[in-house]
Scaffold this motif. Structure first.
Motif, PDB file in Angstrom:
ATOM      1  N   GLY A 178       0.889  -1.507  -0.069  1.00 35.11           N
ATOM      2  CA  GLY A 178       0.133   0.032   0.183  1.00 35.11           C
ATOM      3  C   GLY A 178       0.795   1.178   0.060  1.00 35.11           C
ATOM      4  O   GLY A 178       0.627   2.335  -0.774  1.00 35.11           O
ATOM      5  N   TYR A 182       0.980   4.340  -2.906  1.00 35.07           N
ATOM      6  CA  TYR A 182       0.691   5.673  -2.479  1.00 35.07           C
ATOM      7  C   TYR A 182       1.706   6.371  -3.017  1.00 35.07           C
ATOM      8  O   TYR A 182       1.808   7.442  -3.800  1.00 35.07           O
ATOM      9  CB  TYR A 182       0.598   5.877  -0.919  1.00 35.07           C
ATOM     10  CG  TYR A 182       0.460   7.265  -0.826  1.00 35.07           C
ATOM     11  CD1 TYR A 182      -0.852   7.963  -0.578  1.00 35.07           C
ATOM     12  CD2 TYR A 182       1.675   8.051  -0.425  1.00 35.07           C
ATOM     13  CE1 TYR A 182      -1.240   9.136  -0.385  1.00 35.07           C
ATOM     14  CE2 TYR A 182       1.403   9.365  -0.083  1.00 35.07           C
ATOM     15  CZ  TYR A 182      -0.011  10.001   0.182  1.00 35.07           C
ATOM     16  OH  TYR A 182      -0.041  11.429   0.067  1.00 35.07           O
ATOM     17  N   HIS A 186       1.462   9.360  -5.711  1.00 38.12           N
ATOM     18  CA  HIS A 186       1.975  10.983  -5.426  1.00 38.12           C
ATOM     19  C   HIS A 186       3.128  11.334  -6.071  1.00 38.12           C
ATOM     20  O   HIS A 186       3.166  12.604  -6.237  1.00 38.12           O
ATOM     21  CB  HIS A 186       2.506  10.830  -3.609  1.00 38.12           C
ATOM     22  CG  HIS A 186       2.958  12.096  -3.199  1.00 38.12           C
ATOM     23  ND1 HIS A 186       2.210  13.212  -2.910  1.00 38.12           N
ATOM     24  CD2 HIS A 186       4.025  12.506  -2.841  1.00 38.12           C
ATOM     25  CE1 HIS A 186       2.901  14.222  -2.542  1.00 38.12           C
ATOM     26  NE2 HIS A 186       4.014  13.761  -2.496  1.00 38.12           N
ATOM     27  N   GLU A 238       1.383  16.015   1.532  1.00 34.56           N
ATOM     28  CA  GLU A 238       1.174  14.847   1.869  1.00 34.56           C
ATOM     29  C   GLU A 238       2.022  13.827   1.527  1.00 34.56           C
ATOM     30  O   GLU A 238       1.797  12.342   1.443  1.00 34.56           O
ATOM     31  CB  GLU A 238      -0.442  14.255   1.658  1.00 34.56           C
ATOM     32  CG  GLU A 238      -1.370  15.198   1.907  1.00 34.56           C
ATOM     33  CD  GLU A 238      -1.897  15.128   3.557  1.00 34.56           C
ATOM     34  OE1 GLU A 238      -1.304  14.610   4.258  1.00 34.56           O
ATOM     35  OE2 GLU A 238      -2.557  16.371   3.607  1.00 34.56           O
ATOM     36  N   TRP A 242       2.020   8.273   3.804  1.00 36.30           N
ATOM     37  CA  TRP A 242       2.242   6.571   3.711  1.00 36.30           C
ATOM     38  C   TRP A 242       2.474   6.082   4.922  1.00 36.30           C
ATOM     39  O   TRP A 242       2.300   4.870   5.433  1.00 36.30           O
ATOM     40  CB  TRP A 242       3.157   6.117   2.466  1.00 36.30           C
ATOM     41  CG  TRP A 242       4.349   6.789   2.614  1.00 36.30           C
ATOM     42  CD1 TRP A 242       4.840   8.065   2.119  1.00 36.30           C
ATOM     43  CD2 TRP A 242       5.675   6.116   3.345  1.00 36.30           C
ATOM     44  NE1 TRP A 242       6.185   8.137   2.723  1.00 36.30           N
ATOM     45  CE2 TRP A 242       6.685   7.081   3.428  1.00 36.30           C
ATOM     46  CE3 TRP A 242       5.740   4.855   3.950  1.00 36.30           C
ATOM     47  CZ2 TRP A 242       7.849   6.692   3.893  1.00 36.30           C
ATOM     48  CZ3 TRP A 242       6.933   4.913   4.696  1.00 36.30           C
ATOM     49  CH2 TRP A 242       8.068   5.757   4.629  1.00 36.30           C
ATOM     50  N   SER A 252      -6.972   6.666   7.329  1.00 34.69           N
ATOM     51  CA  SER A 252      -6.797   7.026   5.906  1.00 34.69           C
ATOM     52  C   SER A 252      -7.252   8.367   5.537  1.00 34.69           C
ATOM     53  O   SER A 252      -7.057   8.754   4.186  1.00 34.69           O
ATOM     54  CB  SER A 252      -7.817   5.804   5.454  1.00 34.69           C
ATOM     55  OG  SER A 252      -9.364   6.146   5.878  1.00 34.69           O
ATOM     56  N   LEU A 255      -4.269   9.756   3.602  1.00 36.06           N
ATOM     57  CA  LEU A 255      -3.800   9.041   2.598  1.00 36.06           C
ATOM     58  C   LEU A 255      -4.794   9.494   1.350  1.00 36.06           C
ATOM     59  O   LEU A 255      -4.457   9.648   0.451  1.00 36.06           O
ATOM     60  CB  LEU A 255      -4.150   7.543   2.982  1.00 36.06           C
ATOM     61  CG  LEU A 255      -2.805   6.851   3.712  1.00 36.06           C
ATOM     62  CD1 LEU A 255      -3.186   5.600   4.575  1.00 36.06           C
ATOM     63  CD2 LEU A 255      -1.469   6.895   2.999  1.00 36.06           C
ATOM     64  N   VAL A 259      -3.950  11.095  -2.218  1.00 30.52           N
ATOM     65  CA  VAL A 259      -4.126  10.504  -3.451  1.00 30.52           C
ATOM     66  C   VAL A 259      -4.898  11.167  -4.625  1.00 30.52           C
ATOM     67  O   VAL A 259      -4.396  11.456  -5.550  1.00 30.52           O
ATOM     68  CB  VAL A 259      -4.657   9.196  -3.216  1.00 30.52           C
ATOM     69  CG1 VAL A 259      -5.439   8.631  -4.711  1.00 30.52           C
ATOM     70  CG2 VAL A 259      -3.845   8.065  -2.610  1.00 30.52           C
ATOM     71  N   SER A 262      -2.989  14.408  -5.626  1.00 28.85           N
ATOM     72  CA  SER A 262      -1.798  14.099  -6.319  1.00 28.85           C
ATOM     73  C   SER A 262      -2.606  13.675  -7.869  1.00 28.85           C
ATOM     74  O   SER A 262      -1.742  14.275  -8.718  1.00 28.85           O
ATOM     75  CB  SER A 262      -1.147  12.919  -5.808  1.00 28.85           C
ATOM     76  OG  SER A 262      -0.459  12.976  -4.594  1.00 28.85           O
TER      77      SER A 262
END
Length: 284
Positions: A178, A182, A186, A238, A242, A252, A255, A259, A262
């Motif tokens: 994960g 990410y 990113h 951010e 991660w 989350s 996160l 996402v 980005s």
């Protein structure tokens, strides 16, 4: 002769196939050099840690992974990602995306490729995909070497976080996947920014350096607390979200925001690149 005026047998979809572009990019010295660095960096860090580095670790507002870097191979891998997120990986993404069009313009081969003829939008799309594949490949190589070399040096144990959370190997590997996903998304921000610059200039160094410099400026501005909530919209806001995947349960919020933010930045920069390249007078 086809009704469109093209010669018989010509099909735009069959020009500059992705496999051809990937082979061309992979054979370049800068690609081989980057992959060599991805393999060497974890080994250098293992040597540095085993020499008995300083007990002082850099303070960070998030989970500090330096203190537990030698607890296991997975811990070491997290430390490698933590150490490379702010600079090394930024340069790698900027290099693969920013060098792809500008270098051909500098060599004078871009206009000949278009005269083949390869449609402009197809050329740009193939180069974008090839740059993304190489960037993610470099990220995966770095992580894989860190996992294996770190496991041999520090053991294939569980993940131990500085706040006392322990994650079993299986769950740790899932969360590591994960984190890679990410970071792959990113880092598209700097990659697509360099890609846009690459369609503007014939100098690869300007495209790569311009993107890296821009990200550094935002990283510095992110430290200015007087800017308040404006900093939440910076492309670097951010970049370490991660590490939230190490929490139990996982928070989350950052996160998800990272996402989405980005992807929006990447879409804007990619659209600007295609827009500029479609109107560009290619003379080199």
């Amino acid at each position: 002769m086809q009704p469109s005026g093209a010669v018989a047998g010509y099909s735009p979809s069959r020009t500059l196939r992705l496999s051809v572009e990937l082979r061309r990019q992979f054979r370049r010295r800068r690609t081989i050099g980057v992959l060599a660095l991805m393999i060497a960096l974890p080994l250098i860090l293992i040597g540095a840690l085993q020499l008995g580095g300083s007990e002082e670790a850099a303070e960070n507002s998030r989970i500090n992974l330096v203190d537990v870097a030698t607890a296991s191979g997975l811990n070491f891998t997290l430390f490698v990602l933590f150490a490379t997120t702010g600079f090394f990986l930024v340069v790698v993404y900027a290099l693969f995306f920013g060098d792809t069009v500008a270098s051909e313009a500098q060599w004078g081969s871009l206009r000949y490729t278009l005269a083949t003829p390869v449609p402009r939008m197809r050329l740009l799309r193939q180069k974008w995909i090839a740059a993304f594949v190489l960037s993610v490949g470099a990220l995966v190589v770095l992580t894989a070497v860190a996992v294996v070399a770190g496991g041999i040096a520090f053991g294939f144990g569980d993940i131990r976080t500085p706040v006392g959370v322990t994650l079993a190997q299986g769950e740790g590997m899932l969360r590591l996947g994960g984190m890679l996903a990410y970071l792959a998304v990113h880092l598209l921000v700097v990659g697509t920014l360099a890609f846009w610059f690459s369609t503007i200039t014939d100098a690869p160094l300007a495209a790569v350096g311009g993107a890296v410099f821009t990200m550094f400026v935002f990283a510095i501005l992110d430290q200015v607390e007087q800017l308040g909530a404006i900093r939440d919209w910076f492309p670097t806001a951010e970049e370490y979200a991660w590490t939230d995947l190490l929490q139990s349960p996982v928070d989350s919020g950052d996160l998800f925001r990272g996402v989405i933010q980005s992807l929006v930045y990447a879409a804007i920069f990619t659209a600007l690149a295609f827009r500029h390249f479609a109107r560009r007078d290619v003379t080199s």
